[in-house]
Design a protein around this motif. Structure first.
Motif, mmCIF file in Angstrom:
data_model
loop_
_atom_site.group_PDB
_atom_site.id
_atom_site.type_symbol
_atom_site.label_atom_id
_atom_site.label_comp_id
_atom_site.label_asym_id
_atom_site.label_seq_id
_atom_site.Cartn_x
_atom_site.Cartn_y
_atom_site.Cartn_z
ATOM 1 N N LYS A 121 25.147 -22.102 67.965
ATOM 2 C CA LYS A 121 24.603 -22.539 66.702
ATOM 3 C C LYS A 121 23.507 -21.541 65.976
ATOM 4 O O LYS A 121 22.513 -21.304 66.561
ATOM 5 C CB LYS A 121 23.506 -24.009 67.094
ATOM 6 N N PRO A 122 24.067 -21.309 64.901
ATOM 7 C CA PRO A 122 23.236 -19.967 64.377
ATOM 8 C C PRO A 122 22.188 -20.449 63.337
ATOM 9 O O PRO A 122 22.211 -21.573 63.009
ATOM 10 C CB PRO A 122 24.395 -19.345 63.568
ATOM 11 N N THR A 123 21.327 -19.859 63.138
ATOM 12 C CA THR A 123 20.162 -20.109 62.426
ATOM 13 C C THR A 123 20.895 -19.743 60.775
ATOM 14 O O THR A 123 21.930 -19.203 60.639
ATOM 15 C CB THR A 123 18.850 -19.238 62.252
ATOM 16 N N PRO A 124 20.396 -20.363 59.648
ATOM 17 C CA PRO A 124 20.912 -20.075 58.499
ATOM 18 C C PRO A 124 21.457 -18.780 58.034
ATOM 19 O O PRO A 124 22.647 -18.626 57.552
ATOM 20 C CB PRO A 124 20.067 -20.640 57.552
ATOM 21 N N LYS A 125 20.711 -17.615 58.497
ATOM 22 C CA LYS A 125 20.931 -16.247 58.139
ATOM 23 C C LYS A 125 21.719 -15.624 59.009
ATOM 24 O O LYS A 125 22.197 -14.709 58.836
ATOM 25 C CB LYS A 125 19.834 -15.608 57.576
ATOM 26 N N ALA A 126 21.857 -16.096 60.326
ATOM 27 C CA ALA A 126 22.472 -15.457 61.287
ATOM 28 C C ALA A 126 24.029 -15.584 61.448
ATOM 29 O O ALA A 126 24.702 -16.436 60.972
ATOM 30 C CB ALA A 126 21.738 -15.849 62.861
ATOM 31 N N VAL A 127 24.688 -14.450 62.054
ATOM 32 C CA VAL A 127 26.231 -14.650 62.234
ATOM 33 C C VAL A 127 26.395 -15.247 63.415
ATOM 34 O O VAL A 127 25.784 -15.495 64.428
ATOM 35 C CB VAL A 127 26.632 -13.188 62.479
ATOM 36 N N PRO A 128 27.581 -16.296 63.204
ATOM 37 C CA PRO A 128 27.573 -17.138 64.494
ATOM 38 C C PRO A 128 28.252 -16.362 65.726
ATOM 39 O O PRO A 128 28.839 -15.239 65.548
ATOM 40 C CB PRO A 128 28.922 -18.033 64.006
ATOM 41 N N GLU A 129 27.824 -16.549 66.846
ATOM 42 C CA GLU A 129 28.039 -15.991 68.088
ATOM 43 C C GLU A 129 28.790 -16.893 69.084
ATOM 44 O O GLU A 129 28.523 -17.807 69.240
ATOM 45 C CB GLU A 129 26.796 -15.465 68.677
ATOM 46 N N TRP A 130 29.789 -16.238 69.792
ATOM 47 C CA TRP A 130 30.455 -16.814 70.805
ATOM 48 C C TRP A 130 29.802 -16.692 72.161
ATOM 49 O O TRP A 130 29.229 -15.774 72.464
ATOM 50 C CB TRP A 130 32.173 -16.458 70.985
ATOM 51 N N ARG A 131 29.775 -17.718 72.816
ATOM 52 C CA ARG A 131 29.302 -17.609 74.493
ATOM 53 C C ARG A 131 30.514 -18.115 75.399
ATOM 54 O O ARG A 131 31.256 -19.124 74.872
ATOM 55 C CB ARG A 131 28.132 -18.316 74.763
ATOM 56 N N ILE A 132 30.431 -17.977 76.452
ATOM 57 C CA ILE A 132 31.328 -18.463 77.391
ATOM 58 C C ILE A 132 30.670 -19.041 78.702
ATOM 59 O O ILE A 132 29.698 -18.632 79.022
ATOM 60 C CB ILE A 132 32.190 -17.232 78.072
ATOM 61 N N LYS A 133 31.007 -20.315 78.498
ATOM 62 C CA LYS A 133 30.232 -21.309 79.725
ATOM 63 C C LYS A 133 31.101 -21.539 81.002
ATOM 64 O O LYS A 133 32.262 -21.935 80.728
ATOM 65 C CB LYS A 133 30.029 -22.649 78.926
ATOM 66 N N CYS A 134 30.434 -21.142 82.171
ATOM 67 C CA CYS A 134 31.102 -21.256 83.194
ATOM 68 C C CYS A 134 30.861 -22.643 83.899
ATOM 69 O O CYS A 134 29.716 -23.077 83.757
ATOM 70 C CB CYS A 134 30.543 -20.211 84.248
ATOM 71 N N LEU A 135 31.915 -23.461 83.907
ATOM 72 C CA LEU A 135 31.525 -24.858 84.354
ATOM 73 C C LEU A 135 31.596 -25.150 85.886
ATOM 74 O O LEU A 135 31.528 -26.120 86.221
ATOM 75 C CB LEU A 135 32.865 -25.859 83.850
ATOM 76 N N ASP A 136 31.699 -23.873 86.509
ATOM 77 C CA ASP A 136 31.690 -23.789 88.154
ATOM 78 C C ASP A 136 30.220 -23.647 88.306
ATOM 79 O O ASP A 136 29.761 -23.817 89.319
ATOM 80 C CB ASP A 136 32.507 -23.025 88.719
ATOM 81 N N CYS A 137 29.468 -22.978 87.359
ATOM 82 C CA CYS A 137 28.121 -22.370 87.645
ATOM 83 C C CYS A 137 27.325 -23.075 86.675
ATOM 84 O O CYS A 137 27.156 -22.458 85.723
ATOM 85 C CB CYS A 137 28.205 -20.937 87.537
ATOM 86 N N GLY B 19 24.536 -24.177 84.085
ATOM 87 C CA GLY B 19 23.485 -23.523 83.212
ATOM 88 C C GLY B 19 23.703 -22.004 82.851
ATOM 89 O O GLY B 19 23.003 -21.268 82.520
ATOM 90 N N LYS B 20 25.086 -21.466 83.012
ATOM 91 C CA LYS B 20 25.562 -20.126 83.085
ATOM 92 C C LYS B 20 26.277 -19.835 81.801
ATOM 93 O O LYS B 20 26.974 -20.524 81.577
ATOM 94 C CB LYS B 20 26.267 -19.517 84.220
ATOM 95 N N LEU B 21 25.571 -19.101 80.684
ATOM 96 C CA LEU B 21 26.439 -18.696 79.528
ATOM 97 C C LEU B 21 26.606 -17.481 79.548
ATOM 98 O O LEU B 21 25.565 -16.788 79.772
ATOM 99 C CB LEU B 21 25.621 -19.365 78.321
ATOM 100 N N TYR B 22 27.600 -16.868 79.025
ATOM 101 C CA TYR B 22 27.752 -15.364 79.137
ATOM 102 C C TYR B 22 28.214 -14.912 77.579
ATOM 103 O O TYR B 22 28.908 -15.643 77.022
ATOM 104 C CB TYR B 22 29.002 -15.321 80.148
ATOM 105 N N ASN B 23 27.844 -13.521 77.373
ATOM 106 C CA ASN B 23 28.250 -13.040 76.257
ATOM 107 C C ASN B 23 29.636 -12.402 76.409
ATOM 108 O O ASN B 23 29.783 -11.686 77.303
ATOM 109 C CB ASN B 23 27.228 -11.995 75.735
ATOM 110 N N PRO B 24 30.545 -12.759 75.323
ATOM 111 C CA PRO B 24 31.775 -11.777 75.617
ATOM 112 C C PRO B 24 31.582 -10.167 75.231
ATOM 113 O O PRO B 24 30.517 -10.191 74.761
ATOM 114 C CB PRO B 24 32.845 -12.346 74.612
#
Length: 73
Positions: A19-35, A37-42
């Protein structure tokens, strides 16, 4: 992303748009469903190399194997 899912068919993960702030560029994250609480930057660039390191991680592999084999040690 589909190539990575084909290469690791037992692993569960999904792409999430941060979820971006109004002026930020949207960013993708990868969520591991096996771990939980883990989010990763591509990356780097448009690749998923950073996340593939996680998929090869010993602790992640153990969690996937336990889930697939039905054991929860």
């Amino acid at each position: 992303m589909h190539d990575l899912q084909d290469k690791y068919p037992d692993d569960k993960f999904e792409a999430i748009l941060r979820k971006p702030t109004p002026k930020a560029v949207p960013e993708w994250r990868i969520k591991c469903l096996d771990c939980p609480g883990k989010l990763y930057n591509p990356g780097p660039g448009d690749t998923l190399s950073n996340y593939e390191v996680h998929l090869r991680n010993r602790q992640h592999r153990s969690r996937v194997n336990n889930r697939v084999n039905g054991s929860f040690a």
